[in-house]
Design an enzyme around this catalytic site. Structure first.
Site, PDB file in Angstrom:
ATOM      1  CB  THR A  23      -1.987   5.572   3.804  1.00  0.00           C
ATOM      2  OG1 THR A  23      -2.667   5.020   2.863  1.00  0.00           O
ATOM      3  CG2 THR A  23      -1.332   7.105   3.924  1.00  0.00           C
TER       4      THR A  23
ATOM      5  NE  ARG B 232      -9.798   7.260  -3.812  1.00  0.00           N
ATOM      6  CZ  ARG B 232      -8.459   7.013  -3.063  1.00  0.00           C
ATOM      7  NH1 ARG B 232      -7.377   7.181  -3.137  1.00  0.00           N
ATOM      8  NH2 ARG B 232      -9.043   7.121  -2.332  1.00  0.00           N
TER       9      ARG B 232
ATOM     10  CB  SER C 183      -1.070   0.109   1.300  1.00  0.00           C
ATOM     11  OG  SER C 183      -0.425   0.174   1.975  1.00  0.00           O
TER      12      SER C 183
ATOM     13  CB  THR D 115      -3.684   6.120   7.493  1.00  0.00           C
ATOM     14  OG1 THR D 115      -3.993   4.364   6.379  1.00  0.00           O
ATOM     15  CG2 THR D 115      -4.650   5.389   8.432  1.00  0.00           C
ATOM     16  N   GLY D 116      -6.573   5.262   6.153  1.00  0.00           N
ATOM     17  CA  GLY D 116      -8.624   4.999   5.368  1.00  0.00           C
ATOM     18  C   GLY D 116      -8.882   5.382   4.205  1.00  0.00           C
TER      19      GLY D 116
HETATM   20  N1  ASP Z   1      -5.845   7.220   2.529  1.00  0.00           N
HETATM   21  C1  ASP Z   1      -5.450   6.627   1.406  1.00  0.00           C
HETATM   22  C2  ASP Z   1      -5.981   6.571   0.574  1.00  0.00           C
HETATM   23  O1  ASP Z   1      -7.390   6.766   0.399  1.00  0.00           O
HETATM   24  C3  ASP Z   1      -5.189   5.290   1.306  1.00  0.00           C
HETATM   25  C4  ASP Z   1      -5.446   4.125   3.024  1.00  0.00           C
HETATM   26  O2  ASP Z   1      -4.862   5.027   3.650  1.00  0.00           O
HETATM   27  O3  ASP Z   1      -5.403   3.348   2.692  1.00  0.00           O
HETATM   28  O4  ASP Z   1      -5.475   6.605  -0.559  1.00  0.00           O
END
Ligand code: ASP
Length: 328
Positions: free
Chosen positions: A189, A217, A84, A240-241
Site C-alpha cells: 500500500t 473486504r 498492490s 501499511t500491512g
Molecule cells: N493495508 C492494506 C490492506 O490491508 C494492504 C497492504 O498494505 O498490504 O488492505
C-alpha cells in the site's frame, strides 16, 4: 511540542544571543534549523521514491501539503506494473480489483472510498468525497456512481497480464480451500504524510488491498484513523500491512495520540507496533509498518517484521530508508 509561535520565540532568542556570543549563537541556529526541517514528505515502500518526487514538485514550489499527498500517490496509482496499488493491483479471490483510499488535511477534513472498482484514481475520488459531500466514506457501487457523476472515467474491467498470471497461479494452488491468507509479503500500500512550507500537515493512503481477499473486504487504508490520520497540532501517520491488525488498534490515530503525549515519531510508531503485538496473536505471521512525522518536521518509522522501507524527501534529496522492526 514546538509550535510555530515557540519556533519564532526561539529564533528571537537566537537573535539576541547572537549579539552577546557569536559561537554560542551559531550552535543554537544550527539546532533550531534542524528542528524546522520543512517541507518534508515520507511514504511507504520503494515506490514511495517516485511518489515523493511527485509530491516534492508541489512542496518545493510552496504548494499545499494536501495537493502534494494527492498528486504524490497518484503517481503510484498510475503505475500499472504495481501489484498492490491502483488498477494494476492483484484481485480479490473472485478476480475483481477493488480499491480503497483516503485523504486528510490540516483542517481535519477527510474523505475516503472503499471497495471501488474500475476507477483509476481512488485518492482523487476520496478528496472529492471530502470536498464536495457532507460525508467521509462512500463505498462500492455508490462510490463508483459518485466518481462517474464527478467526471471520472470508467476503466475496462480487466486484470493486467501480470496480475492475471499471478491470480491464475493462486487459483491453482488454492482451489481446494479458497482461503484468503494473511502473510508477511506483498504489502505495498502507499501511505504518504507531508508537511508544507507553512507547516501544515496532510496525509493520503491508497491500495488494492490484501491480494485474494473475500469479495467486499475492506482494509485499514480508507478508514480514517486506521490507515492514515492527521492532526495539524501534533503530527500525521500512515500504515501499511495486514489491515485487520491495524484496524483493531486504530493504528494511525494511536501513533498521532502517542506523539501528542510527547513521544518522538519513531517511538510512537514503535509503541503502536507493541500495542498491535499485544492485540493480535497472529502477529508473527503478518507484516505491518507505521510512518509518522510530527509538527517539528521530525520523522520516524517502525515495523513488525524486517523488510519494511520508506522514502523520505526533503531539501536534502529523496532517499529510501530501512525501518527498524519488532520481530528479531
Ligand atoms: N493495508 C492494506 C490492506 O490491508 C494492504 C497492504 O498494505 O498490504 O488492505
Amino acid at each position: 511540542m514546538t509550535t510555530r509561535r515557540n519556533f519564532l520565540k526561539l529564533s528571537a532568542l537566537v537573535g539576541s544571543l547572537f549579539a552577546f556570543n557569536k559561537s554560542k549563537a551559531v550552535t543554537l541556529v544550527e539546532q533550531s534549523s534542524k528542528v524546522a526541517r520543512k517541507p518534508i514528505v515520507i511514504s511507504t515502500w520503494k515506490h514511495g521514491l517516485a511518489a515523493n518526487d511527485g509530491a516534492w514538485k508541489i512542496l518545493s514550489a510552496n504548494g499545499a501539503a494536501l495537493d502534494a499527498v494527492e498528486k504524490g500517490v497518484m503517481v503510484t496509482e498510475d503505475d500499472l506494473t504495481n501489484l498492490s496499488v491502483g488498477l494494476g493491483g492483484l484481485p480479490d479471490r473472485d478476480g475483481n480489483v477493488t480499491l480503497d483510499a483516503s485523504i486528510m488535511d490540516e483542517k481535519g477534513r477527510c474523505g475516503g472510498v472503499a471497495f471501488l472498482e474500475r476507477i483509476k484514481h481512488p485518492v482523487s475520488v476520496a478528496r472529492m468525497v471530502m470536498e464536495k459531500t457532507p460525508h467521509v466514506l462512500i463505498v462500492g457501487s455508490g462510490a463508483q456512481k459518485f466518481a462517474l457523476e464527478n467526471g471520472f472515467k470508467l476503466e475496462p474491467k480487466k486484470l493486467t497480464a501480470e496480475a492475471e498470471k499471478a491470480y491464475k497461479e493462486w487459483l491453482k494452488k488454492n482451489e481446494a480451500d479458497f482461503k484468503p491468507s494473511m502473510n508477511i509479503e506483498n504489502h505495498d500500500t502507499i501511505g504518504m504524510v507531508a508537511m508544507d512550507m507553512s507547516g501544515n500537515l496532510s496525509g493520503s493512503c491508497t491500495t488494492s488491498g490484501l491480494a485474494y481477499k473475500i469479495n467486499g473486504r475492506v482494509g485499514d487504508s480508507p478508514i480514517i484513523g486506521a490507515g492514515m490520520y492527521v492532526d495539524n497540532e501534533v503530527g500525521a501517520a500512515c500504515a501499511t500491512g495486514v489491515g485487520e491488525t491495524v484496524l483493531r488498534i486504530c493504528g494511525s490515530y494511536l501513533v498521532v495520540e502517542l506523539m501528542r503525549q510527547g513521544l518522538s515519531p519513531k517511538d510512537a510508531c514503535k509503541k503502536a507496533i507493541e500495542r498491535l503485538v499485544a492485540k493480535n496473536p497472529n502477529y508473527k505471521e503478518v507484516q505491518v509498518g507505521f510512518l509518522a512525522i510530527n509538527k517539528k518536521g521530525e520523522h520516524g518509522a517502525f515495523a513488525l517484521q524486517k523488510g519494511f522501507n520508506y522514502a523520505l524527501a526533503d531539501d536534502t534529496g529523496n532517499k529510501l530508508y530501512d525501518s527498524e522492526y519488532f520481530c528479531k
